[in-house]
Design a protein around this motif. Structure first.
Motif, PDB file in Angstrom:
ATOM      1  N   VAL A 137     -12.142  26.175 -14.760  1.00  0.00           N
ATOM      2  CA  VAL A 137     -11.755  25.564 -15.846  1.00  0.00           C
ATOM      3  C   VAL A 137     -11.064  24.207 -15.883  1.00  0.00           C
ATOM      4  N   PHE A 138     -10.328  24.083 -15.022  1.00  0.00           N
ATOM      5  CA  PHE A 138      -8.656  23.096 -14.673  1.00  0.00           C
ATOM      6  C   PHE A 138     -10.021  21.400 -14.593  1.00  0.00           C
ATOM      7  N   ALA A 139     -10.640  21.384 -14.421  1.00  0.00           N
ATOM      8  CA  ALA A 139     -12.212  20.053 -14.250  1.00  0.00           C
ATOM      9  C   ALA A 139     -12.350  19.952 -16.047  1.00  0.00           C
ATOM     10  N   ARG A 140     -12.342  21.230 -16.985  1.00  0.00           N
ATOM     11  CA  ARG A 140     -12.614  20.970 -17.926  1.00  0.00           C
ATOM     12  C   ARG A 140     -12.246  19.121 -19.164  1.00  0.00           C
ATOM     13  N   LEU A 141     -13.003  18.820 -19.537  1.00  0.00           N
ATOM     14  CA  LEU A 141     -12.494  17.935 -21.019  1.00  0.00           C
ATOM     15  C   LEU A 141     -12.273  18.720 -21.931  1.00  0.00           C
ATOM     16  N   HIS A 142     -11.699  18.012 -23.178  1.00  0.00           N
ATOM     17  CA  HIS A 142     -11.294  18.301 -23.909  1.00  0.00           C
ATOM     18  C   HIS A 142     -13.010  17.800 -24.423  1.00  0.00           C
ATOM     19  N   PRO A 143     -13.277  18.573 -25.732  1.00  0.00           N
ATOM     20  CA  PRO A 143     -14.865  18.228 -26.576  1.00  0.00           C
ATOM     21  C   PRO A 143     -14.733  17.003 -27.025  1.00  0.00           C
ATOM     22  N   THR A 144     -13.409  16.637 -27.927  1.00  0.00           N
ATOM     23  CA  THR A 144     -13.655  14.961 -28.467  1.00  0.00           C
ATOM     24  C   THR A 144     -12.356  13.963 -27.823  1.00  0.00           C
ATOM     25  N   ARG A 145     -10.819  14.636 -27.167  1.00  0.00           N
ATOM     26  CA  ARG A 145     -10.054  13.893 -26.721  1.00  0.00           C
ATOM     27  C   ARG A 145     -11.073  13.282 -25.167  1.00  0.00           C
ATOM     28  N   LYS A 146     -12.197  14.215 -24.647  1.00  0.00           N
ATOM     29  CA  LYS A 146     -12.097  13.149 -23.393  1.00  0.00           C
ATOM     30  C   LYS A 146     -11.460  13.684 -22.250  1.00  0.00           C
ATOM     31  N   THR A 147     -10.007  14.545 -22.664  1.00  0.00           N
ATOM     32  CA  THR A 147      -8.861  14.351 -21.372  1.00  0.00           C
ATOM     33  C   THR A 147      -8.679  15.610 -20.795  1.00  0.00           C
ATOM     34  N   PRO A 148      -8.047  16.122 -19.516  1.00  0.00           N
ATOM     35  CA  PRO A 148      -7.975  17.308 -19.158  1.00  0.00           C
ATOM     36  C   PRO A 148      -7.041  17.606 -18.953  1.00  0.00           C
ATOM     37  N   HIS A 149      -7.404  18.765 -21.037  1.00  0.00           N
ATOM     38  CA  HIS A 149      -6.418  18.917 -20.987  1.00  0.00           C
ATOM     39  C   HIS A 149      -5.808  20.185 -20.637  1.00  0.00           C
ATOM     40  N   TRP A 150      -7.153  21.334 -19.327  1.00  0.00           N
ATOM     41  CA  TRP A 150      -6.343  22.638 -18.738  1.00  0.00           C
ATOM     42  C   TRP A 150      -5.671  22.534 -17.827  1.00  0.00           C
ATOM     43  N   ALA A 151      -5.273  21.221 -17.077  1.00  0.00           N
ATOM     44  CA  ALA A 151      -4.701  20.577 -16.142  1.00  0.00           C
ATOM     45  C   ALA A 151      -3.537  19.682 -16.367  1.00  0.00           C
ATOM     46  N   HIS A 168     -16.945   6.610  -3.951  1.00  0.00           N
ATOM     47  CA  HIS A 168     -15.828   5.262  -4.523  1.00  0.00           C
ATOM     48  C   HIS A 168     -15.968   5.876  -5.817  1.00  0.00           C
ATOM     49  N   MET A 169     -16.409   6.824  -6.506  1.00  0.00           N
ATOM     50  CA  MET A 169     -16.357   7.016  -7.840  1.00  0.00           C
ATOM     51  C   MET A 169     -15.519   8.086  -8.458  1.00  0.00           C
ATOM     52  N   ASP A 170     -14.787   7.603  -9.453  1.00  0.00           N
ATOM     53  CA  ASP A 170     -12.862   8.312  -9.612  1.00  0.00           C
ATOM     54  C   ASP A 170     -13.493   9.310 -10.440  1.00  0.00           C
ATOM     55  N   ALA A 171     -13.463  10.877  -9.616  1.00  0.00           N
ATOM     56  CA  ALA A 171     -13.131  12.194 -10.903  1.00  0.00           C
ATOM     57  C   ALA A 171     -13.933  12.511 -11.860  1.00  0.00           C
ATOM     58  N   PHE A 172     -12.083  11.535 -11.945  1.00  0.00           N
ATOM     59  CA  PHE A 172     -12.677  12.039 -14.294  1.00  0.00           C
ATOM     60  C   PHE A 172     -13.297  11.153 -15.086  1.00  0.00           C
ATOM     61  N   THR A 173     -14.273   9.986 -14.056  1.00  0.00           N
ATOM     62  CA  THR A 173     -15.356   9.229 -14.862  1.00  0.00           C
ATOM     63  C   THR A 173     -16.232   9.565 -14.635  1.00  0.00           C
ATOM     64  N   GLU A 174     -16.033  10.300 -13.390  1.00  0.00           N
ATOM     65  CA  GLU A 174     -17.756  11.189 -13.242  1.00  0.00           C
ATOM     66  C   GLU A 174     -17.292  12.591 -14.337  1.00  0.00           C
ATOM     67  N   ALA A 175     -16.756  12.819 -14.299  1.00  0.00           N
ATOM     68  CA  ALA A 175     -16.778  14.177 -15.898  1.00  0.00           C
ATOM     69  C   ALA A 175     -17.203  13.652 -16.817  1.00  0.00           C
ATOM     70  N   ARG A 176     -15.699  12.471 -17.348  1.00  0.00           N
ATOM     71  CA  ARG A 176     -16.214  11.984 -18.433  1.00  0.00           C
ATOM     72  C   ARG A 176     -17.991  11.363 -19.109  1.00  0.00           C
ATOM     73  N   THR A 177     -17.988  11.871 -17.982  1.00  0.00           N
ATOM     74  CA  THR A 177     -19.825  10.905 -17.917  1.00  0.00           C
ATOM     75  C   THR A 177     -21.019  12.065 -17.885  1.00  0.00           C
ATOM     76  N   MET A 178     -20.451  13.109 -17.669  1.00  0.00           N
ATOM     77  CA  MET A 178     -21.203  14.283 -18.082  1.00  0.00           C
ATOM     78  C   MET A 178     -21.016  14.837 -19.358  1.00  0.00           C
ATOM     79  N   VAL A 179     -20.200  14.424 -19.499  1.00  0.00           N
ATOM     80  CA  VAL A 179     -19.357  15.360 -21.490  1.00  0.00           C
ATOM     81  C   VAL A 179     -20.091  14.413 -22.347  1.00  0.00           C
ATOM     82  N   ASP A 180     -19.799  12.739 -22.175  1.00  0.00           N
ATOM     83  CA  ASP A 180     -20.580  12.110 -22.408  1.00  0.00           C
ATOM     84  C   ASP A 180     -22.495  11.876 -22.943  1.00  0.00           C
TER      85      ASP A 180
END
Length: 470
Positions: A319-333, A458-470
């Motif tokens: 759950v802490f790796a979920r990104l906000h659906p519109t803001r693309k931020t790790p809001h739960w973290a 060498h991939m930032d986890a945050f960018t990886e997750a954002r890519t998945m949401v996008d």
């Protein structure tokens, strides 16, 4: 954007930007927290403590930079220890870093409250501290981050204010004031003074705590082979000069014992020289807030990234790796770390530890996490030198193995003495680690689902997750 496309982070930061981030994360430590060391060791004893800790940090940064440039990953120490020691090593370093970054913000928030209380005596410092959390958690969730240029600006402003502080109090400075009863309340060195030197270690560490957080920006730095070493080395040298200058000038303006158990030693020291109504005092409070805010906001970003990265790698609930659906931020973290921090602010209402002020105990808890992480990082450096001699190392630790060995030995010494003088806080630290490890054992399936090494390349986890949401 395709889920299979994994773009690299934009390398937009200069060495000056990275220097600003490194110093900005730490600069609040020059404004408060360290003066609790005077209560334990006196001014002269704490001066000795600070010299030892400055040596530890200087050799640490010269050594840590090798890891940062060889593995320029946003996971920082978590990634280094995972690579060197596997999942268990990654857990220890990651959880220790998490404790450091989650417990540092409430101490800074309390200092923000104390500084505002100087301007508005009727304002409850704890309420102001919670207000700071709400504002900056909201900014993080909304996607508003302090740009590197702004971080550099507020860092320069905070440094300027520290220089102004030293200049304004200089006419009232007396070396006799600084040395009076400077050995743990006595004019002569004694067994108590010797013990105080070690008891004050966590507060000397507070001068430099979180400088390693700049490693999270290494992927976004232009020409990291050159800029990362320059930024880190320039940062630690800047902080060493500011630490000694601030401490010595504050201690020489009057009765230093009056500053040894408060959250706003610099305004109170300046008040002793220029008076309560001076414009210099009000300027120090308002500009000093920029230094506190730079560190506070930066470390909130740091703990949210750490929680996010650990969650993406299967070490924390997904759950802490979920990104906000519109803001693309790790809001739960962001919220999770904030809940712990706000609880820490009010913990003295329920828990009294060692008779020390709340801020002192929070600082100590954060420092325990930092010290364990420093030990793991230096151990990872030695391990990777042995197991991966062919690993590309754009920067190599000078005087290897002497520098990392000095840092490692001093870090172990710091940990042992902190345990001796802060047994109750350490007990709480161990309890948190035990709970974390039980969770780690019980949730092996999460790491299987996460792919085990998710986010550790060498991939930032945050960018990886954002890519998945996008």
């Amino acid at each position: 954007m395709s889920g299979n496309t994994k773009p690299e982070l934009s390398k937009s930061l200069s060495g000056l930007h990275l220097w600003g981030i490194a110093v900005g994360l730490v600069i609040s430590g020059e404004y408060f927290g360290w003066s609790y060391g005077w209560a334990a060791a006196g001014t002269l004893g704490f001066l000795v403590t600070t010299i030892l800790i400055a040596a530890m940090y200087t050799t640490f940064i010269f050594s840590f930079t090798e890891l940062t440039t060889a593995i320029p990953h946003a996971g920082g120490p978590f990634a280094y220890s995972y690579r060197a020691f596997g999942p268990k090593g990654g857990f220890v370093a990651g959880f220790a870093t998490l404790i450091e970054f989650v417990f540092a913000p409430p101490a800074i928030a309390l200092a923000i409250g104390a500084y505002l209380n100087v301007q508005f005596p009727g304002l409850d410092p704890k309420l102001a501290a919670v207000g700071a959390y709400v504002i900056f958690m909201g900014l993080n969730i909304a996607g508003v981050s302090i740009a590197a240029t702004f971080e550099l600006f507020v860092t320069l402003l905070a440094i300027f204010e520290l220089v102004v502080f030293m200049g304004v109090v200089f006419p009232g400075f007396s070396w006799a004031n600084f040395t009076a009863n400077g050995w743990a309340g006595s004019n002569s060195f004694s067994v108590d003074a010797f013990g105080g030197i070690f008891a004050a270690i966590p507060f000397a560490i507070w001068f430099f705590l979180a400088i390693e957080g700049a490693a999270m920006a290494a992927e976004e730095t232009k020409d990291p082979k050159r800029t990362v070493p320059r930024a880190y080395i320039g940062g630690i040298l800047t902080l060493v000069v500011l630490a000694f200058g601030t401490m010595i000038f504050a201690g020489g303006v009057g009765d230093w014992t009056a500053l040894s158990n408060i959250n706003d030693p610099l305004p109170q020291a300046m008040k002793a020289v220029v008076g309560e109504s001076s414009g210099w005092l009000h300027m120090l409070v308002w500009i000093g807030l920029f230094g506190l805010i730079a560190s506070f906001h930066g470390i909130i970003m740091g703990y949210s990234r750490q929680i996010f990265a650990l969650s993406r790698a299967g070490f924390l609930p997904p759950v802490f790796a979920r990104l906000h659906p519109t803001r693309k931020t790790p809001h739960w973290a962001v919220l999770a770390g904030g809940v712990v921090g706000i609880a820490a602010i009010y913990s003295d209402e329920f828990i009294q530890i060692g008779g020390l002020p709340l801020t002192a105990n929070i600082v100590t808890m954060s420092v325990f996490g930092a010290i364990v992480m420093y030990i793991m990082s230096m151990a990872a450096l030695f391990r990777l030198r042995a197991t991966e001699p062919a690993l590309e190392r754009p920067y190599r630790a000078p005087f290897y193995p002497v520098f990392p060995a000095i840092s490692l030995v001093l870090a172990v010494l710091a940990l042992l003495t902190m345990i001796y003088y802060n047994a109750l806080v350490f007990g709480l630290f161990v309890a948190l680690f035990a709970l974390g490890y039980l969770f780690h054992i019980a949730t092996a399936d999460m790491r299987v689902k996460a792919g085990g090494t998710s986010g550790l390349g060498h991939m930032d986890a945050f960018t990886e997750a954002r890519t998945m949401v996008d």
